[in-house]
Design a protein around this motif. Structure first.
Motif, PDB file in Angstrom:
ATOM      1  N   LEU A 146       0.588  10.206 -38.006  1.00 53.89           N
ATOM      2  CA  LEU A 146      -0.718  10.854 -37.893  1.00 53.89           C
ATOM      3  C   LEU A 146      -1.749  10.141 -38.773  1.00 53.89           C
ATOM      4  O   LEU A 146      -2.859   9.832 -38.322  1.00 53.89           O
ATOM      5  N   GLU A 147      -1.370   9.850 -40.005  1.00 51.87           N
ATOM      6  CA  GLU A 147      -2.266   9.154 -40.929  1.00 51.87           C
ATOM      7  C   GLU A 147      -2.629   7.759 -40.405  1.00 51.87           C
ATOM      8  O   GLU A 147      -3.787   7.347 -40.457  1.00 51.87           O
ATOM      9  N   THR A 148      -1.642   7.047 -39.857  1.00 53.23           N
ATOM     10  CA  THR A 148      -1.892   5.710 -39.305  1.00 53.23           C
ATOM     11  C   THR A 148      -2.853   5.797 -38.127  1.00 53.23           C
ATOM     12  O   THR A 148      -3.784   4.987 -38.015  1.00 53.23           O
ATOM     13  N   ALA A 149      -2.655   6.773 -37.263  1.00 57.49           N
ATOM     14  CA  ALA A 149      -3.547   6.952 -36.104  1.00 57.49           C
ATOM     15  C   ALA A 149      -4.967   7.245 -36.562  1.00 57.49           C
ATOM     16  O   ALA A 149      -5.941   6.719 -36.002  1.00 57.49           O
TER      17      ALA A 149
ATOM     18  N   ALA B  85      -7.708   8.191 -30.643  1.00 61.46           N
ATOM     19  CA  ALA B  85      -8.084   9.487 -30.079  1.00 61.46           C
ATOM     20  C   ALA B  85      -6.877  10.410 -29.911  1.00 61.46           C
ATOM     21  O   ALA B  85      -7.010  11.630 -29.951  1.00 61.46           O
ATOM     22  N   TYR B  86      -5.698   9.812 -29.711  1.00 62.91           N
ATOM     23  CA  TYR B  86      -4.506  10.636 -29.541  1.00 62.91           C
ATOM     24  C   TYR B  86      -3.236   9.856 -29.841  1.00 62.91           C
ATOM     25  O   TYR B  86      -3.214   8.627 -29.808  1.00 62.91           O
ATOM     26  N   LEU B  87      -2.194  10.626 -30.144  1.00 60.90           N
ATOM     27  CA  LEU B  87      -0.828  10.120 -30.294  1.00 60.90           C
ATOM     28  C   LEU B  87      -0.063  10.495 -29.034  1.00 60.90           C
ATOM     29  O   LEU B  87      -0.314  11.548 -28.437  1.00 60.90           O
ATOM     30  N   TRP B  88       0.876   9.654 -28.623  1.00 64.33           N
ATOM     31  CA  TRP B  88       1.724  10.017 -27.485  1.00 64.33           C
ATOM     32  C   TRP B  88       3.133   9.484 -27.716  1.00 64.33           C
ATOM     33  O   TRP B  88       3.364   8.622 -28.552  1.00 64.33           O
ATOM     34  N   LEU B  89       4.069  10.016 -26.937  1.00 66.90           N
ATOM     35  CA  LEU B  89       5.467   9.614 -27.053  1.00 66.90           C
ATOM     36  C   LEU B  89       6.234  10.049 -25.827  1.00 66.90           C
ATOM     37  O   LEU B  89       5.752  10.855 -25.027  1.00 66.90           O
ATOM     38  N   GLY B  90       7.427   9.503 -25.688  1.00 65.08           N
ATOM     39  CA  GLY B  90       8.382   9.941 -24.680  1.00 65.08           C
ATOM     40  C   GLY B  90       9.588  10.501 -25.404  1.00 65.08           C
ATOM     41  O   GLY B  90      10.062   9.908 -26.383  1.00 65.08           O
ATOM     42  N   VAL B  91      10.101  11.639 -24.962  1.00 66.42           N
ATOM     43  CA  VAL B  91      11.259  12.261 -25.608  1.00 66.42           C
ATOM     44  C   VAL B  91      12.188  12.797 -24.518  1.00 66.42           C
ATOM     45  O   VAL B  91      11.737  13.409 -23.546  1.00 66.42           O
ATOM     46  N   TRP B  92      13.481  12.524 -24.653  1.00 68.74           N
ATOM     47  CA  TRP B  92      14.466  12.967 -23.670  1.00 68.74           C
ATOM     48  C   TRP B  92      14.403  14.476 -23.526  1.00 68.74           C
ATOM     49  O   TRP B  92      14.453  15.207 -24.514  1.00 68.74           O
ATOM     50  N   GLU B  93      14.268  14.942 -22.291  1.00 68.52           N
ATOM     51  CA  GLU B  93      14.105  16.374 -22.035  1.00 68.52           C
ATOM     52  C   GLU B  93      15.275  17.207 -22.548  1.00 68.52           C
ATOM     53  O   GLU B  93      15.115  18.386 -22.826  1.00 68.52           O
ATOM     54  N   GLU B  94      16.450  16.608 -22.718  1.00 72.50           N
ATOM     55  CA  GLU B  94      17.604  17.350 -23.202  1.00 72.50           C
ATOM     56  C   GLU B  94      17.740  17.306 -24.730  1.00 72.50           C
ATOM     57  O   GLU B  94      18.625  17.945 -25.284  1.00 72.50           O
ATOM     58  N   ASN B  95      16.869  16.559 -25.392  1.00 76.06           N
ATOM     59  CA  ASN B  95      16.877  16.519 -26.857  1.00 76.06           C
ATOM     60  C   ASN B  95      15.953  17.643 -27.356  1.00 76.06           C
ATOM     61  O   ASN B  95      14.833  17.412 -27.803  1.00 76.06           O
TER      62      ASN B  95
ATOM     63  N   MET C 190       6.827  13.047 -21.384  1.00 79.67           N
ATOM     64  CA  MET C 190       5.762  12.324 -22.071  1.00 79.67           C
ATOM     65  C   MET C 190       4.842  13.385 -22.664  1.00 79.67           C
ATOM     66  O   MET C 190       4.393  14.293 -21.971  1.00 79.67           O
ATOM     67  N   MET C 191       4.620  13.271 -23.971  1.00 74.30           N
ATOM     68  CA  MET C 191       3.850  14.284 -24.684  1.00 74.30           C
ATOM     69  C   MET C 191       2.747  13.601 -25.466  1.00 74.30           C
ATOM     70  O   MET C 191       2.881  12.452 -25.877  1.00 74.30           O
ATOM     71  N   LYS C 192       1.634  14.320 -25.651  1.00 74.01           N
ATOM     72  CA  LYS C 192       0.562  13.750 -26.460  1.00 74.01           C
ATOM     73  C   LYS C 192      -0.107  14.828 -27.302  1.00 74.01           C
ATOM     74  O   LYS C 192       0.008  16.028 -27.011  1.00 74.01           O
ATOM     75  N   LYS C 193      -0.767  14.340 -28.326  1.00 77.53           N
ATOM     76  CA  LYS C 193      -1.533  15.220 -29.198  1.00 77.53           C
ATOM     77  C   LYS C 193      -2.909  14.584 -29.380  1.00 77.53           C
ATOM     78  O   LYS C 193      -3.023  13.446 -29.847  1.00 77.53           O
ATOM     79  N   ILE C 194      -3.926  15.320 -29.002  1.00 77.65           N
ATOM     80  CA  ILE C 194      -5.309  14.868 -29.174  1.00 77.65           C
ATOM     81  C   ILE C 194      -5.663  15.017 -30.655  1.00 77.65           C
ATOM     82  O   ILE C 194      -5.387  16.058 -31.258  1.00 77.65           O
ATOM     83  N   LEU C 195      -6.271  13.996 -31.216  1.00 85.32           N
ATOM     84  CA  LEU C 195      -6.647  14.015 -32.634  1.00 85.32           C
ATOM     85  C   LEU C 195      -8.108  14.420 -32.764  1.00 85.32           C
ATOM     86  O   LEU C 195      -8.945  14.051 -31.947  1.00 85.32           O
ATOM     87  N   GLU C 196      -8.424  15.142 -33.780  1.00 83.56           N
ATOM     88  CA  GLU C 196      -9.808  15.609 -34.008  1.00 83.56           C
ATOM     89  C   GLU C 196     -10.598  14.541 -34.721  1.00 83.56           C
ATOM     90  O   GLU C 196     -10.119  13.881 -35.597  1.00 83.56           O
TER      91      GLU C 196
END
Length: 173
Positions: free
Chosen positions: A117-120, A126-136, A167-173
């Motif tokens: 978050l700090e690096t972004a 504007a946002y962070l995103w990632l892919g995460v296994w649906e079963e994790n 695929m998930m993302k978080k919009i940064l303020e």
């Protein structure tokens, strides 16, 4: 528990990243996948040449979580063309937050996420995103708790098996 320190990784940390990657990926996904598929993935993803290239990429960033002299987790971030997908200049990808099983529940993942978050924010993303296994579910719940929302899915291949990543993302303020 002693305090956890997060340091930016350098080329001297190559073997530490390799060993952490192999150990944490095996601990997290070994029981859910065949030995053959795991062996192939680990050889392809964590060989010295691949990690060397990733460390040399100016658009990828590694951070290691240390408990005294013990590396207990790491973070890999990608911007621009280093991203595995999207390649959006306004985003930063969290490719990996890997923590040793011995340190699950000890806030190491949270500290690594806060570094992402700090690096972004430092890079005005504007946002962070990632892919995460649906079963994790442990990881999915961790990201939801930190404000990520699902926006798509993609296929992750491990051996001959196709697995679905959220695929998930978080919009940064």
């Amino acid at each position: 528990m002693t305090s956890i320190i997060i340091n930016k990784a350098s080329f001297e940390d190559l073997e530490t990243i390799q060993n952490l990657g192999i150990q944490t990926f095996s601990e997290t996904f070994g029981e859910s996948n065949s030995e053959e598929a795991m062996k192939k993935y680990l050889e392809e993803s964590f060989n010295i040449e691949k990690i060397k290239a990733e460390l040399n990429n100016p658009h990828s960033f590694f951070f290691i979580a240390w408990e005294e002299n013990d590396a207990v987790g790491y973070l890999k971030l990608n911007s621009g063309k280093a991203q595995t997908e999207l390649h959006d200049e306004t985003s930063l990808e969290i490719e990996r937050i890997y923590v040793k099983k011995s340190h699950h529940g000890k806030k190491v993942g949270q500290l690594l996420y806060e570094q992402a978050l700090e690096t972004a924010q430092q890079q005005n993303k504007a946002y962070l995103w990632l892919g995460v296994w649906e079963e994790n579910l442990r990881a999915v719940n961790f990201y939801r708790k930190n404000g990520f929302v699902e926006f798509d899915k993609h296929i992750f291949r491990l051996g001959d098996e196709e697995q679905t990543d959220l695929m998930m993302k978080k919009i940064l303020e």
